[in-house]
Design a protein around this motif. Structure first.
Motif, mmCIF file in Angstrom:
data_model
loop_
_atom_site.group_PDB
_atom_site.id
_atom_site.type_symbol
_atom_site.label_atom_id
_atom_site.label_comp_id
_atom_site.label_asym_id
_atom_site.label_seq_id
_atom_site.Cartn_x
_atom_site.Cartn_y
_atom_site.Cartn_z
ATOM 1 N N ALA A 128 -35.588 -68.958 -3.293
ATOM 2 C CA ALA A 128 -34.577 -69.976 -2.775
ATOM 3 C C ALA A 128 -33.962 -69.318 -1.593
ATOM 4 N N ARG A 129 -33.869 -67.933 -1.256
ATOM 5 C CA ARG A 129 -33.493 -67.545 -0.075
ATOM 6 C C ARG A 129 -34.448 -67.505 0.997
ATOM 7 N N ARG A 133 -37.060 -69.359 1.254
ATOM 8 C CA ARG A 133 -37.226 -70.712 1.563
ATOM 9 C C ARG A 133 -36.563 -70.925 2.640
ATOM 10 N N GLU A 134 -35.019 -70.913 2.498
ATOM 11 C CA GLU A 134 -33.943 -70.891 3.081
ATOM 12 C C GLU A 134 -34.134 -70.472 4.706
ATOM 13 N N ARG A 152 -37.058 -71.829 6.699
ATOM 14 C CA ARG A 152 -36.802 -73.159 7.668
ATOM 15 C C ARG A 152 -36.230 -72.989 8.806
ATOM 16 N N GLU A 153 -35.512 -71.838 8.797
ATOM 17 C CA GLU A 153 -34.685 -71.418 9.961
ATOM 18 C C GLU A 153 -35.541 -70.648 10.900
ATOM 19 N N ASP A 207 -41.769 -72.333 7.258
ATOM 20 C CA ASP A 207 -42.040 -72.787 5.819
ATOM 21 C C ASP A 207 -43.036 -73.919 5.912
ATOM 22 N N ASN A 241 -29.524 -62.048 4.138
ATOM 23 C CA ASN A 241 -30.156 -62.843 5.058
ATOM 24 C C ASN A 241 -30.126 -62.554 6.710
#
Length: 160
Positions: free
Chosen positions: A35-36, A38-39, A42-43, A55, A79
């Protein structure tokens, strides 16, 4: 049969935006780490596509960046450490949303300043027009103009 085919095509088209370029062999075993990843993905901007996140991109470089993000997360980086590493390696351009810093101040402030400037210019123009419209009195028609107007109106009445 034709309706079923149209419905199937519509369903596929609706599902397309939800599809991601992440391949099954890239997915991490730990759902929290995935999940991290993927987050973060997206950035980050795909350097090939330039208007897509890594992504969503199918480019080989985007795949390499996704794997690099997952590798850094697997190594225990936070992150911000992952983002700092990628910015140090590829520059600020790798971020889809640039950071608010002195170098990117123009990017962040140019839009609002242009909007405010346009609003002020519009307000001044409206104010100037209103002022000019009130100050200019209409002069009455001269006798020659009144005669021409009567002649034109009588010609119109005859032709109708």
């Amino acid at each position: 049969m034709r309706r079923m085919m149209v419905a199937l095509i519509a369903l596929v088209l609706l599902a397309l935006p939800a599809a991601h370029a992440v391949q099954p062999d890239e997915i991490m075993a730990d759902p929290a780490k995935e999940a991290r990843a993927r987050e973060l993905s997206r950035e980050l901007r795909c350097m090939v596509c330039q208007n897509q996140s890594i992504d969503d991109s199918d480019a080989p470089l985007a795949r390499d960046l996704r794997l690099l993000v997952r590798e850094r997360i697997g190594a225990g980086d936070s992150n911000s450490q992952v983002l700092d590493f990628l910015v140090a390696r590829y520059g600020e351009f790798v971020l889809l949303k640039p950071r608010f810093e002195l170098q990117t101040l123009v990017l962040w402030l140019l839009g609002p300043l242009l909007l405010i400037g346009g609003g002020v210019a519009l307000w001044l123009q409206i104010r100037r027009r209103a002022k000019n419209g009130v100050d200019v009195p209409l002069s009455p028609l001269t006798p020659d103009e009144q005669a021409k107007l009567r002649a034109l109106m009588s010609d119109e009445a005859k032709s109708s």
